[in-house]
Design an enzyme around this catalytic site. Structure first.
Site, PDB file in Angstrom:
ATOM      1  CG  HIS A 106      96.296  13.410  23.203  1.00 18.70           C
ATOM      2  ND1 HIS A 106      96.162  12.037  23.270  1.00 18.70           N
ATOM      3  CD2 HIS A 106      95.178  13.927  23.777  1.00 18.70           C
ATOM      4  CE1 HIS A 106      95.018  11.743  23.874  1.00 18.70           C
ATOM      5  NE2 HIS A 106      94.408  12.867  24.188  1.00 18.70           N
ATOM      6  CB  ALA A 107      92.983  14.547  18.891  1.00 16.03           C
TER       7      ALA A 107
ATOM      8  CG  HIS B 201      86.041  12.369  21.066  1.00 13.18           C
ATOM      9  ND1 HIS B 201      85.345  11.763  22.085  1.00 13.18           N
ATOM     10  CD2 HIS B 201      86.995  13.142  21.661  1.00 13.18           C
ATOM     11  CE1 HIS B 201      85.845  12.145  23.251  1.00 13.18           C
ATOM     12  NE2 HIS B 201      86.853  12.976  23.017  1.00 13.18           N
ATOM     13  CD  GLU B 202      89.333  15.775  20.341  1.00 11.31           C
ATOM     14  OE1 GLU B 202      89.019  16.802  20.985  1.00 11.31           O
ATOM     15  OE2 GLU B 202      89.844  14.771  20.874  1.00 11.31           O
TER      16      GLU B 202
ATOM     17  CG  HIS C 128      85.446  17.917  23.340  1.00  9.33           C
ATOM     18  ND1 HIS C 128      85.032  17.707  24.637  1.00  9.33           N
ATOM     19  CD2 HIS C 128      86.271  16.879  23.048  1.00  9.33           C
ATOM     20  CE1 HIS C 128      85.577  16.604  25.110  1.00  9.33           C
ATOM     21  NE2 HIS C 128      86.335  16.069  24.161  1.00  9.33           N
TER      22      HIS C 128
ATOM     23  CD  GLU D  35      86.605  13.891  27.073  1.00  7.36           C
ATOM     24  OE1 GLU D  35      86.732  13.508  25.890  1.00  7.36           O
ATOM     25  OE2 GLU D  35      87.276  14.831  27.556  1.00  7.36           O
TER      26      GLU D  35
ATOM     27  CG  HIS E 222      94.812  11.130  28.940  1.00  7.07           C
ATOM     28  ND1 HIS E 222      95.109  10.368  27.832  1.00  7.07           N
ATOM     29  CD2 HIS E 222      93.796  11.957  28.579  1.00  7.07           C
ATOM     30  CE1 HIS E 222      94.307  10.712  26.842  1.00  7.07           C
ATOM     31  NE2 HIS E 222      93.512  11.668  27.267  1.00  7.07           N
TER      32      HIS E 222
ATOM     33  CE1 TYR F  72      88.720  11.256  26.958  1.00  9.75           C
ATOM     34  CE2 TYR F  72      90.092  11.129  28.918  1.00  9.75           C
ATOM     35  CZ  TYR F  72      89.747  11.753  27.739  1.00  9.75           C
ATOM     36  OH  TYR F  72      90.414  12.881  27.344  1.00  9.75           O
TER      37      TYR F  72
END
Length: 651
Positions: A385-386, A415-416, A419, A443, A545, A555
């Site tokens: 999971h990323a 997306h990552e 962060h 997020e 999750h 999210y």
């Protein structure tokens, strides 16, 4: 606020390949030995100095050690590395209790009610005395960490007997004694299958069921997990774990209470619901046309295995047979990426280039050396999971991801990387403020940037979209493709924690966990399980999750506020035209507006950070609805013409 700290530092000489490292205890009792000046305990500037000079250096080092322990485990799932995370949690709890004891001596009751520094220090103090899991007795904390590790391990190492070339009858016969080469994990195998274009209903049903059989064994663990989390929450002063999670969005100084947050979240859903129902009705009609033998109801819910991915949360894989104007080029550029021989490294560099083009910070060299960007081929079990991690020192930031060369993962990378940019931007803040304004903000950052990257204009600029025409049909195709990702996700994101709130509060009993899950899924998503389910099953455990103890309302919030951010950045860039056409590529003005907000970290209440970028202190779905307004009108017309009524009835 920042609570991930330890009492006894376990130094980890972590290595990039995730092999187990040796932990060396270091005495941190010096923090407790430093006496506070009793004459200055009402001075917020004194507490600020204590955080910077006394607490900060020790806690920063300890925080790094905790993240290293987690990194070692997630990039190499072994009993030894699992033990390291348990040691880290015990040490962290002890240190948190010590810090809570020290910081409780500060008292700002005589400070001015409008003194911003006093308000800020009160918030830090409140967060540090609210210990959460660290309130549990030692043995129960150890048990909780072991349970979460076990559930994460079940999810991350689960495999089912599957070969996409075989028929279901053959698989059913073989699964009791499945050959090793037919055991398939979620990533990349099962995920790739669910993205395929064959839409073989029988095989999808089989995979859907078998994945839930493999992961559902965590149900007993989950029931005990709920008991322990609730005990920790009550010891912290909350009614249950759901209220504790929601406290991450409350702001006492601004009268944003738990009741206000729950009402705001429900109001946001009600704003979006009509658009979702039109999308649902349209996709249901396309499935009826594609799968006539399934006997799907034109007024009922949709079987969950037919909607895009393993969890019916993201429907982009359905674009090939649902695109509104199918004669136009597909907006999925996966094949073009393959034709151009894109590498995983190139995908990450593309994301960095977009950020740098806005005037944001480049990735440090260590990011490229230490991140795990692809699934290891050396036999290690890893958490695919990323995720993005901040290691708190020397700008050490990393991403862990089993990247596949496709458009979905290209967007996940953005997306990552959002962060990571947030980590870098607030790295100069005091440790308690090295976090997002709230978890939804964290997020939303990368997704906000991806709203530009996914535009046909930007994909064409990258050379990935060929023969694109700029007209109404193409615009509607783009909005629809985006809706399959963004709008389809919203009810799923909303019910993940609505279900958990009810489980934590006892509204959903431990004997009705699965029924409660499907009650929410049918009401909000309009989906039903494709095979009979019972309380012998635990379908929530099919989602990472749930297994990993990760709050999920972030999210739902992020999918709302990213459109608010996008609207603000587009205005700053000077964009003229519909919001869905905006690409902020290379706009330094947009980048500065974003950077000014990101650099605040958690130093200001989230409504203040929201106001910094959008001019408003409220979460609002209006920019999202503006983005999709042409599509909404078109879907209303198409559905009405075909006699499809938005919504569903349960038979």
């Amino acid at each position: 606020m920042h609570l991930l700290v330890w009492s006894i530092f376990l130094v980890a000489s972590c290595v990039p390949d995730g092999t187990h490292a040796v932990f060396t205890p270091v005495d941190t009792s010096q923090l407790h030995q430093r006496e506070l000046d009793a004459t200055r305990l009402g001075d917020p500037s004194y507490m600020q100095a204590w955080l910077a000079e006394d607490y900060g250096p020790i806690a920063t080092t300890l925080s790094r050690a905790e993240v290293l322990a987690s990194w070692d485990y997630e990039t190499n799932i072994t009993p030894e590395n699992e033990a390291g995370t348990e040691q880290a949690s015990q040490a962290g709890a002890a240190f948190s209790r010590m810090v809570a004891e020290i910081i409780a001596h500060f008292n700002f009751t005589n400070s001015s009610s409008d003194d911003p520094l006093a308000i800020q220090m009160k918030n830090v103090q409140k967060s540090m005395v609210e210990l959460g899991d660290a309130n549990l007795p030692k043995e129960e904390l150890k048990e909780l960490v072991s349970i979460v590790n076990s559930m994460t391990n079940i999810f991350s190492t689960a495999k089912i007997c599957f070969d996409p070339e075989m028929e279901v009858a053959e698989l059913e016969q073989m699964k009791a004694d499945c050959p090793a080469d037919k055991l398939m994990a979620l990533d990349p195998g099962l995920t790739k299958f669910f993205r395929n274009n064959t839409w073989d209903s029988a095989k999808r049903r089989y995979v859907w069921r078998e994945w839930r059989t493999a992961t559902g064994v965590m149900r007993t663990n989950y029931t005990r997990y709920v008991e322990l989390k609730n005990k920790a929450a009550r010891l912290t002063g909350y009614a249950d774990q759901g209220e504790l999670w929601r406290s991450g969005y409350t702001e006492d100084s601004l009268n944003v209470t738990d009741a206000v947050i729950q009402k705001d979240l429900n109001d946001l859903w009600l704003q979006i619901q009509p658009l979702y129902r039109e999308l649902h009705a349209y996709v249901r009609r396309k499935l009826i046309e594609k799968l006539p033998n399934e006997e799907l109801s034109s007024t009922g819910p949709i079987p969950a295995h037919l909607l895009g991915d393993m969890w019916s949360q993201e429907w982009s894989a359905m674009l090939n047979f649902t695109q509104i104007f199918p004669d136009r080029p597909s907006l999925d550029v996966t094949e073009e990426m393959k034709a151009q021989n894109y590498t995983v490294q190139q995908m990450f560099r593309l994301s960095e280039d977009f950020q740098v083009g806005l005037g944001l910070m480049p990735m440090p060299e260590s990011f490229w050396e230490l991140s795990m960007m692809e699934k290891p081929t050396d036999g290690r079990e890893v958490v695919c999971h990323a995720s993005a991690s901040d290691f708190y020192t020397d700008q050490d930031v990393r991403i862990k991801m089993c990247t596949e060369k496709n458009m979905d993962d290209l967007i996940t990378i953005h997306h990552e990387m959002g962060h990571i940019q947030y980590f870098l931007q607030y790295s100069d803040q005091l440790l308690p403020f090295r976090e997002g304004a709230n978890s939804g903000f964290h997020e939303a950052v990368g997704d906000t940037l991806a709203l530009s990257v996914k535009t046909p204009k930007h994909l064409a600029w990258l050379g990935l979209l060929k023969n694109h025409t700029d007209d109404v049909a193409s615009d509607l195709n783009y909005q629809f493709a985006t809706a399959l990702d963004k709008i389809a996700f919203l009810p799923f994101a909303y019910i993940m924690d609505r279900w958990r709130y009810d489980v934590f509060s006892g509204k959903i009993s431990s004997e009705k966990l699965n029924q409660g899950w499907w009650d929410y899924a049918s009401e909000y998503q309009g989906i039903v399980p494709p095979v009979p389910r019972s309380e012998n099953d635990f379908d929530p455990g099919a989602k990472f999750h749930i297994a990993s103890d990760t709050e999920y309302m972030r999210y739902f919030i992020s999918f709302i506020i990213q459109f608010q951010f996008h609207r603000a950045l587009c205005d700053a860039s000077g964009h003229v035209g519909p919001l869905y056409q905006c690409d902020i590529n290379q706009s330094k003005a947009a980048g500065k507006l974003l950077s000014d907000m990101l650099s605040l970290g958690g130093s200001q209440p989230w409504p203040v950070a929201m106001e910094k970028i959008t001019g408003s202190r409220k979460m609002d779905a209006a920019p999202l609805l503006e983005f999709f307004q042409p599509l909404y009108k078109h879907l209303q017309q198409v559905n009405a013409a075909s006699g499809d009524i938005p919504g569903w009835t349960m038979s």
